[in-house]
Write a protein that holds these residues in place. Structure first.
Motif: not given
Length: 151
Positions: A3-5, A126-139
């Motif tokens: 799963y991804w965001l 995505v809720v963490q400060r300074g995160n700039r990755l445009s795609i992240t994995e979601v559990s």
DNA sequence: GCCAACGTTGGC
DNA sequence: GCCAACGTTGGC
């Protein structure tokens, strides 16, 4: 199945655009971490949240599915493209993209503010400060939890 | 539009 | 290989 965001600026391309187009190449990724993720970990059939960033209400707007695994992002070779990369060589493409397929819009937007208000989701990138990755994995756990917030 | 956070570039 | 300068992201 993963799963991804996936973030995008709605001014550029929104969930409604994807709804109209049905499928769309997710081009313009110019970050090595993200490229490696889509190259190595993203598979056909994976599910993803469509996240609107840099807008009035940042948050999750809809669901989509990966319908084509990574292949060269030809927009990197197009001088007129927004994300043209003069160093990228068509013989050995640096940048990749996947195709996504529209599934559905959420019944209600799950805003970033709402995501942040849930302790259970504090591990999400995505809720963490300074995160700039445009795609992240979601559990899977977080995926299901977020879907339960829709009601 | 501001600016903090972070990635990338390039001089040394 | 270090690190300052610069560019980009993205929330606010």
């Amino acid at each position: 199945m993963k799963y991804w965001l996936m973030k995008n600026e709605p001014e550029d391309y929104s969930i409604d655009d994807l709804k109209n187009d049905k499928t769309e190449p997710w081009d313009g990724i110019r970050n090595y971490q993200v490229r490696n993720m889509i190259r190595d970990d993203m598979k056909k059939g994976d599910h993803a949240f469509f996240y609107h960033s840099n807008c009035e209400t940042p948050g999750i707007y809809g669901l989509m599915e990966i319908c084509k695994e990574s292949y060269p992002d030809h927009t990197a070779f197009n001088k007129k493209a927004k994300h043209y990369d003069k160093k990228s060589n068509p013989e050995a493409p640096t940048w990749l993209m996947v195709d996504v397929k529209f599934k559905r819009k959420l019944k209600k937007v799950i805003s970033l503010t709402e995501l942040k208000s849930h302790k259970k989701l504090s591990n999400m990138k995505v809720v963490q400060r300074g995160n700039r990755l445009s795609i992240t994995e979601v559990s899977k756990q977080d995926w299901l939890y977020i879907l339960s917030l829709e009601k």
